[in-house]
Enzyme design. Structure first.
Site, PDB file in Angstrom:
ATOM      1  N   HIS A  79      34.316  31.782  60.811  1.00 22.51           N
ATOM      2  CA  HIS A  79      35.044  33.002  60.429  1.00 22.51           C
ATOM      3  C   HIS A  79      35.845  32.736  59.150  1.00 22.51           C
ATOM      4  O   HIS A  79      35.775  33.510  58.193  1.00 22.51           O
ATOM      5  CB  HIS A  79      35.970  33.445  61.561  1.00 22.51           C
ATOM      6  CG  HIS A  79      36.926  34.524  61.156  1.00 22.51           C
ATOM      7  ND1 HIS A  79      36.532  35.826  60.939  1.00 22.51           N
ATOM      8  CD2 HIS A  79      38.259  34.493  60.898  1.00 22.51           C
ATOM      9  CE1 HIS A  79      37.578  36.548  60.577  1.00 22.51           C
ATOM     10  NE2 HIS A  79      38.657  35.767  60.545  1.00 22.51           N
ATOM     11  N   ASP A 108      26.580  42.692  28.148  1.00 20.48           N
ATOM     12  CA  ASP A 108      26.330  41.924  29.375  1.00 20.48           C
ATOM     13  C   ASP A 108      27.296  40.761  29.349  1.00 20.48           C
ATOM     14  O   ASP A 108      28.162  40.698  28.475  1.00 20.48           O
ATOM     15  CB  ASP A 108      24.866  41.434  29.433  1.00 20.48           C
ATOM     16  CG  ASP A 108      24.405  41.235  30.885  1.00 20.48           C
ATOM     17  OD1 ASP A 108      25.148  40.595  31.650  1.00 20.48           O
ATOM     18  OD2 ASP A 108      23.330  41.735  31.245  1.00 20.48           O
ATOM     19  N   SER A 174      30.273  29.280  42.124  1.00 16.87           N
ATOM     20  CA  SER A 174      31.546  29.739  41.580  1.00 16.87           C
ATOM     21  C   SER A 174      31.823  29.112  40.225  1.00 16.87           C
ATOM     22  O   SER A 174      32.329  29.771  39.315  1.00 16.87           O
ATOM     23  CB  SER A 174      32.678  29.399  42.539  1.00 16.87           C
ATOM     24  OG  SER A 174      32.493  30.065  43.754  1.00 16.87           O
ATOM     25  N   GLU A 259      42.990  28.121  45.541  1.00 18.10           N
ATOM     26  CA  GLU A 259      41.984  28.999  46.133  1.00 18.10           C
ATOM     27  C   GLU A 259      42.618  30.277  46.684  1.00 18.10           C
ATOM     28  O   GLU A 259      42.047  31.361  46.587  1.00 18.10           O
ATOM     29  CB  GLU A 259      41.223  28.257  47.244  1.00 18.10           C
ATOM     30  CG  GLU A 259      40.290  29.116  48.099  1.00 18.10           C
ATOM     31  CD  GLU A 259      39.058  29.603  47.367  1.00 18.10           C
ATOM     32  OE1 GLU A 259      38.797  29.118  46.250  1.00 18.10           O
ATOM     33  OE2 GLU A 259      38.368  30.489  47.903  1.00 18.10           O
ATOM     34  N   TYR A 261      45.040  31.829  45.438  1.00 17.77           N
ATOM     35  CA  TYR A 261      45.246  32.751  44.306  1.00 17.77           C
ATOM     36  C   TYR A 261      43.918  33.227  43.756  1.00 17.77           C
ATOM     37  O   TYR A 261      43.822  34.331  43.226  1.00 17.77           O
ATOM     38  CB  TYR A 261      46.136  32.081  43.257  1.00 17.77           C
ATOM     39  CG  TYR A 261      47.482  31.754  43.861  1.00 17.77           C
ATOM     40  CD1 TYR A 261      48.335  32.793  44.230  1.00 17.77           C
ATOM     41  CD2 TYR A 261      47.857  30.462  44.163  1.00 17.77           C
ATOM     42  CE1 TYR A 261      49.537  32.526  44.851  1.00 17.77           C
ATOM     43  CE2 TYR A 261      49.057  30.184  44.790  1.00 17.77           C
ATOM     44  CZ  TYR A 261      49.895  31.222  45.135  1.00 17.77           C
ATOM     45  OH  TYR A 261      51.071  30.969  45.771  1.00 17.77           O
ATOM     46  N   SER A 272      46.183  47.020  40.041  1.00 13.46           N
ATOM     47  CA  SER A 272      46.826  47.341  38.775  1.00 13.46           C
ATOM     48  C   SER A 272      46.005  48.339  37.955  1.00 13.46           C
ATOM     49  O   SER A 272      46.504  48.909  36.994  1.00 13.46           O
ATOM     50  CB  SER A 272      47.040  46.061  37.950  1.00 13.46           C
ATOM     51  OG  SER A 272      47.804  45.140  38.694  1.00 13.46           O
ATOM     52  N   HIS A 306      52.742  21.957  50.471  1.00 15.85           N
ATOM     53  CA  HIS A 306      53.478  22.748  51.474  1.00 15.85           C
ATOM     54  C   HIS A 306      52.586  23.043  52.683  1.00 15.85           C
ATOM     55  O   HIS A 306      53.070  23.548  53.682  1.00 15.85           O
ATOM     56  CB  HIS A 306      54.092  24.025  50.878  1.00 15.85           C
ATOM     57  CG  HIS A 306      53.118  25.070  50.458  1.00 15.85           C
ATOM     58  ND1 HIS A 306      53.388  26.003  49.489  1.00 15.85           N
ATOM     59  CD2 HIS A 306      51.870  25.355  50.868  1.00 15.85           C
ATOM     60  CE1 HIS A 306      52.358  26.795  49.329  1.00 15.85           C
ATOM     61  NE2 HIS A 306      51.424  26.424  50.156  1.00 15.85           N
ATOM     62  N   THR A 332      55.406  36.432  41.923  1.00 14.30           N
ATOM     63  CA  THR A 332      54.701  37.287  42.875  1.00 14.30           C
ATOM     64  C   THR A 332      55.555  38.518  43.196  1.00 14.30           C
ATOM     65  O   THR A 332      55.046  39.641  43.231  1.00 14.30           O
ATOM     66  CB  THR A 332      54.387  36.497  44.157  1.00 14.30           C
ATOM     67  OG1 THR A 332      53.882  35.216  43.794  1.00 14.30           O
ATOM     68  CG2 THR A 332      53.366  37.214  44.994  1.00 14.30           C
ATOM     69  N   LYS A 335      55.481  41.100  40.478  1.00 17.34           N
ATOM     70  CA  LYS A 335      54.305  41.976  40.487  1.00 17.34           C
ATOM     71  C   LYS A 335      54.530  43.154  41.421  1.00 17.34           C
ATOM     72  O   LYS A 335      54.214  44.301  41.093  1.00 17.34           O
ATOM     73  CB  LYS A 335      53.053  41.205  40.926  1.00 17.34           C
ATOM     74  CG  LYS A 335      52.650  40.115  39.983  1.00 17.34           C
ATOM     75  CD  LYS A 335      51.238  39.631  40.220  1.00 17.34           C
ATOM     76  CE  LYS A 335      50.233  40.490  39.496  1.00 17.34           C
ATOM     77  NZ  LYS A 335      50.305  40.367  38.038  1.00 17.34           N
ATOM     78  N   ARG A 454      47.729  27.600  66.910  1.00 19.57           N
ATOM     79  CA  ARG A 454      46.523  28.268  66.419  1.00 19.57           C
ATOM     80  C   ARG A 454      45.288  27.468  66.836  1.00 19.57           C
ATOM     81  O   ARG A 454      45.382  26.335  67.287  1.00 19.57           O
ATOM     82  CB  ARG A 454      46.572  28.435  64.906  1.00 19.57           C
ATOM     83  CG  ARG A 454      46.425  27.150  64.137  1.00 19.57           C
ATOM     84  CD  ARG A 454      46.690  27.318  62.653  1.00 19.57           C
ATOM     85  NE  ARG A 454      45.557  27.884  61.947  1.00 19.57           N
ATOM     86  CZ  ARG A 454      45.327  27.678  60.640  1.00 19.57           C
ATOM     87  NH1 ARG A 454      46.153  26.940  59.918  1.00 19.57           N
ATOM     88  NH2 ARG A 454      44.288  28.205  60.038  1.00 19.57           N
TER      89      ARG A 454
END
Lengths: 626, 410
Positions: A79, A108, A174, A259, A261, A272, A306, A332, A335, A454
């Site tokens: 998942h 293009d 990616s 990742e 972000y 936006s 963190h 953040t 924004k 979890r």
């Protein structure tokens, strides 16, 4: 060979846009590739959602026994992996493909065939990882797959082999796309499209590509080590050889936090775009919005640990990562305030796209606040690895990324397909998603604060978690219903939606100046851009007219002159990126399937041969045939 | 539980509108992180309250502004073009600085608490070695030479200093009602955590880091007891197994400890009553319901109830000594296996299988019969005759005898 098969597809308008399977397999048109990304990513979103619904059913009450512990572990691993790498990232990639060339005034992307290769790699990587279900051997170490649980010693089956290889293929996809879009945005902007005139979505895409090309090599290295451990008996993560299990965590989160972000910034970009259009006002604080994107991306590389406050890094490291994490909350927050400033004093029309955009502002705020809660290590020790974290990142990923991406789908559907999504169904989709999402994830805050760890397959009775889990499961079913409505609307409207016209929302950016869907060459004449909002008069837009009729229609879409008729050279359609992908995947199949070296060599030969053939195929057919 | 109530009042007063839904669920919260029962837990809670209150204020302000904007500025018929504002530098500076100030208010106590809680533990602390295994917990008290599993006894008022190691993958040691979690990462480089329990009680512990198949079944119990009770428990744990067959009761393994308590004689297989103030273990009858597992028995496993009725611990002791059991389990003076939990006093524990099932004949017999069915991923092989990979070839009577023997090891 490719020129002969590609030639018919350039022959006339019918083949160009209504072409059959072949035109999709050989396409190098960024809009078609974007649609492929869109359809594939939505399919994976549905599959990831089914996985979630099974898990929620299992957790509805204490001591659930719907699935086995092993199946459950595979479900939550897949998942997470599916939603992150196969749904949200590719949905963002769909918009990068569909919008970047249109927003900057290009024909293009810089490397159209590399672009096709990126898509095929994404499809191959996601299929590769998911075929594991057929052997009941789906990856099962969690989406961040901590060492040493991911090593052969503790995970001897082929489950994590699928994950390692699938993730490598997805990472290649990616990375290739990242370099492609950076080149495109730097080099292919139309005259007058200065960086500070670029639409904010393209800015968010630009920043995201830098995150991708800087962060993905780190996970590539981490996963390559693991691949070598698993296939060639190296000992990067092997405890008995003296490996430190924290190596993986540092490498993974040094990728994993950027990742986050990568997943959220494109959604920020879409919102936006949507909010100014429907507020009938320019984006509030455009330069600040751009700087905050860059700041978030930069700081995003300095906060990874963190995720590791509980591993015992010591008080100094804990303090440093705590402060950097708090710092990232500032851009953040800015924004969010600027989106509020955009709506403030506006004349807001609540179309479905607006609702989803406002939904992002509303729900991402909650995820942001709980994120700040985790930035305080002593408090985080109570929260980390509990359901509080699950609540937090779903408010960020679902309440943030998915809400923004849905806003983008409703907003850009008419540009992509020429037809409108049904607004009534759209509003049902929004409200059911909004209600279901909050019912699912808000109670998880309480479950977590009440001590529910979890990733547990089952929990005992009398733990104080029953009601929270009942509500979460009911909420998840509501999201399932909402998504079914969206799918119906999406599929039905593609062929039968009301005709949208060039600019159904009276939107301000140049992609709305061209026909919908755009012809293959995008702009018949490359525009000369003179402002941030060229489609709006300097005095501001008039109020948005009432919604166009949402009733479906079978009226055909308008046709436009072809590239040939206009004498515009277009990239050759070619199957070679697909063949190269098949070769590469075959090599990996040989590796995972009883280490069949001949198959590995055959796949590698196909890959290399098709790369050569690809390089030797001229970019534009005119140079060889006409 | 007063701390819990205080915390609940605190939050509900501050954040009533937001937390109504959650409070509805707050009828019985045995594992809540609020009102923690140690100084470290208190310190962590204080920060969590601060964060919840500041976060709640920010939440109300932002969502309030959003709702106002959505209502006030919604499109109205005949509206004119709104003013085309492009930004406002003063506003931008303001809403950059305000979050910075809020974050500073959070950062200062956070960093102070980091250094407080990660300081060296108080001298004279009780040393506890925690070793995470897939999927159970081993607890060692090196000062008392005690080795036990899945049940931890801690005296209130004395700092417990945990040294955390793993035997395999990463686990995380978490007792939500006592303190924040600490990951169990290395085999040879222990992680540290300390706290001082301040109330008597029974608490649930969990593994909080995903560690494979039975991660969800890697639970444990913590009994915080009075210093006297703790002494009694230590003395009892230091005795040999309570059931000895055809041999004198083994002497206490170590007499070097200075607890001063009289080691109780090996106790018979009777439940200690709650009236006994000098009980070594918490009486099963006094356990709160959230510490009594209700894990359902797996389908397809049955046991002959007559065998349980006829079970004989003496026969069980003989079987144990000669069977595969000794390869993995230690019973002091009987066997020296180290792969599975130490069983010297297994009968005194309240649960089996890492707090997965109650410790009674019904569950113990099923466990011995087929542990892998009882607990997914368990490395203990089935012991019953006829099961695949069985290590025992026992019939139900032999298993019942074994279970009776183990139950007698109070």
């Amino acid at each position: 060979m490719a020129t002969t098969v590609a030639a018919p597809s350039l022959a006339g308008p019918k083949h160009k846009y209504e072409g059959g399977l072949w035109s999709w397999l050989s396409t190098t048109d960024h809009k078609k590739i974007g649609q492929l990304y869109l359809y594939t990513a939505i399919s994976w979103f549905v599959i990831g959602g089914i996985e979630a619904a099974i898990m929620r059913t299992q957790l509805y009450g204490p001591n659930g026994r719907l699935v086995s512990a092993d199946t459950y572990n595979q479900l939550f691993t897949m998942h997470g992996t599916t939603m992150i790498f196969m749904a949200i990232m590719p949905l963002s990639a769909a918009f990068f493909n569909l919008l970047i060339p249109l927003q900057i005034g290009a024909r293009d992307v810089a490397f159209p065939r590399l672009n096709a290769f990126s898509y095929w790699l994404f499809l191959a990587g996601s299929l590769f990882m998911n075929v594991s279900w057929f052997w009941h051997a789906a990856p099962d170490s969690g989406w961040f797959a901590y060492a040493p649980l991911n090593t052969p010693q503790f995970n001897p089956g082929i489950n994590m082999d699928f994950w390692v290889i699938g993730l490598q293929i997805l990472g290649l996809s990616s990375l290739a796309a990242g370099f492609n879009f950076i080149t495109t945005i730097i080099n292919m902007r139309a005259p007058g499209m200065h960086f500070m005139r670029m639409p904010v979505f393209t800015w968010s895409a630009f920043v995201t590509q830098f995150l991708i090309v800087l962060a993905f090599p780190i996970i590539t290295v981490a996963v390559t080590f693991l691949l070598f451990d698993r296939f060639f008996h190296t000992t990067f993560y092997e405890l008995s050889a003296g490996a430190d299990p924290l190596l993986w965590q540092h490498l993974f989160w040094l990728f994993g936090h950027p990742e986050v972000y990568i997943l959220i910034l494109p959604a920020f970009g879409l919102v936006s775009e949507v909010l100014p259009t429907f507020s009938r006002k320019p984006l509030f604080g455009y330069p600040v919005m751009v700087y905050s994107l860059i700041l978030i991306a930069t700081l995003g590389f300095g906060v990874w640990a963190h995720h590791m406050f509980a591993v015992g890094m010591g008080p100094v490291a804990d303090s440093i990562f705590s402060v950097t994490t708090m710092l990232i909350a500032i851009p953040t927050g800015v924004k969010i305030f600027n989106w509020l400033g955009t709506m403030w004093g506006g004349n807001i029309s609540f179309r479905t796209a607006t609702l989803f955009a406002v939904g992002l502002v509303c729900l991402f705020t909650i995820g942001g606040i709980s994120g700040v809660m985790h930035s305080s290590p002593p408090s985080d020790l109570m929260q980390t690895d509990s359901y509080f974290i699950v609540a937090h990142f779903h408010y960020v990923m679902f309440g943030g990324s998915m809400m923004g991406l849905f806003a983008g789908v409703y907003y850009y559907f008419p540009k992509i397909t020429g037809r409108m999504l049904n607004e009534t169904l759209g509003k049902w989709h929004f409200w059911l998603t909004f209600i279901g999402m909050n019912l699912t994830f808000f109670p998880m805050h309480f479950a977590g604060l009440n001590g529910m760890p979890r990733r547990i397959w089952s929990y005992d009775a009398n733990q104080g978690w029953d009601l929270d889990n009942h509500i979460s499961t009911i909420g998840a079913y509501i999201i399932v219903i909402a998504t079914a409505i969206f799918l119906y609307n999406f599929i039905r409207s593609r062929g039968h939606g009301a005709i949208g016209g060039n600019n159904p929302w009276d939107a301000p950016t140049i992609e709305w100046s061209m026909p919908s869907p755009p012809p293959a060459y995008n702009f018949a004449k490359i525009p000369n851009v003179t402002s941030r909002y060229p489609m709006w008069p300097a005095t501001g837009p008039s109020p948005l007219s009432p919604p166009v009729p949402t009733a479906g229609t079978d009226q055909p879409l308008p046709t436009h002159p072809t590239a040939d008729q206009l004498g515009i050279p277009m990239p050759t359609a070619t199957i070679k990126p697909l063949i190269a992908t098949i070769g590469l995947t075959l090599a990996f199949v040989g590796l995972i399937w009883h280490r069949q070296i001949p198959i590995v060599l055959l796949g590698a030969a196909i890959f290399i041969a098709s790369l050569y053939a690809w390089v030797l195929t001229p970019l534009e057919p005119e140079h060889t045939e006409h | 539980m007063t701390g819990l109530h205080r915390a609940r009042r605190f939050i509900s007063a501050a954040l009533t509108p937001v937390f109504v839904l959650g409070l509805a669920a707050c009828t019985g919260l045995p594992n809540t992180i609020f009102g923690a029962h140690s100084e470290v837990g208190h310190a962590e809670d204080r920060l969590t309250y601060l964060l919840l209150i500041l976060g709640g204020i920010v939440f109300v302000l932002i969502e309030g502004a959003l709702i106002y904007a959505v209502v006030r500025f919604r499109a109205r018929p005949n509206a004119s073009t709104p003013s085309q504002t492009h930004g406002n530098t003063k506003l931008e500076v303001t809403w950059t600085l305000i979050p910075a100030v809020i974050l500073a208010i959070i950062a200062v106590p956070s960093i102070r608490t980091i250094f407080e809680t990660e300081a060296t533990a108080a001298t004279g602390a009780l040393q506890v070695e925690v070793i995470g295994h897939q999927w159970w917990w081993e607890f060692r008290y090196p000062q008392y030479k005690i080795v036990t599993a899945n049940e931890l006894y801690l005296p209130v008022g004395r700092t417990a200093n945990f040294s955390l190691r793993t035997d395999d993958v990463i686990h995380s040691f978490w007792i939500p009602q006592l303190a924040g979690k600490r990951d169990v990462v290395h085999k040879d480089r222990p992680n540290w955590l300390w706290f001082t329990p301040d109330s008597i009680g029974v608490w649930n512990g969990f593994c909080a880091e995903y560690c494979g198949t039975s991660h969800s079944n890697m639970r444990f119990r913590v009994f915080t007891v009075s210093p006297d009770q703790f002494k009694a428990w230590v003395a009892h744990q230091q005795t040999g197994p309570a059931f000895a067959v055809a041999a004198p009761a083994p002497a206490p393994a170590d007499t070097g400890k200075k607890t001063g308590a009289t080691p109780p004689a090996p106790v018979a297989a009777v439940a200690l009553t709650s009236a006994d103030t000098n009980t070594a273990t918490v009486p099963h009858a006094d356990l709160p319901k959230w510490t009594v597992p209700e894990t359902p028995l797996p389908a397809g496993l049955s046991f002959d109830q007559n065998a349980i009725a006829k079970a004989d611990p003496a026969r069980g002791a003989q079987i144990f000594k000669t069977a595969a059991c000794i390869g993995c389990h230690t019973i002091q003076g009987v066997s020296m296996g180290i792969i599975g939990p130490n069983l010297t006093h297994v009968g005194s524990r309240t649960t089996i299988g890492a707090a997965l099932y109650p410790n009674d004949m019904k569950h113990l017999t099923m466990w011995i019969k087929d542990a892998r069915l009882m607990k997914p991923g368990s490395i203990m092989p089935p012991m019953a005759k006829g099961l695949p990979e069985s290590m025992g070839m026992f019939d139900d009577q032999q298993i019942a005898d074994l279970a009776a023997y183990l139950s007698s090891l109070k």
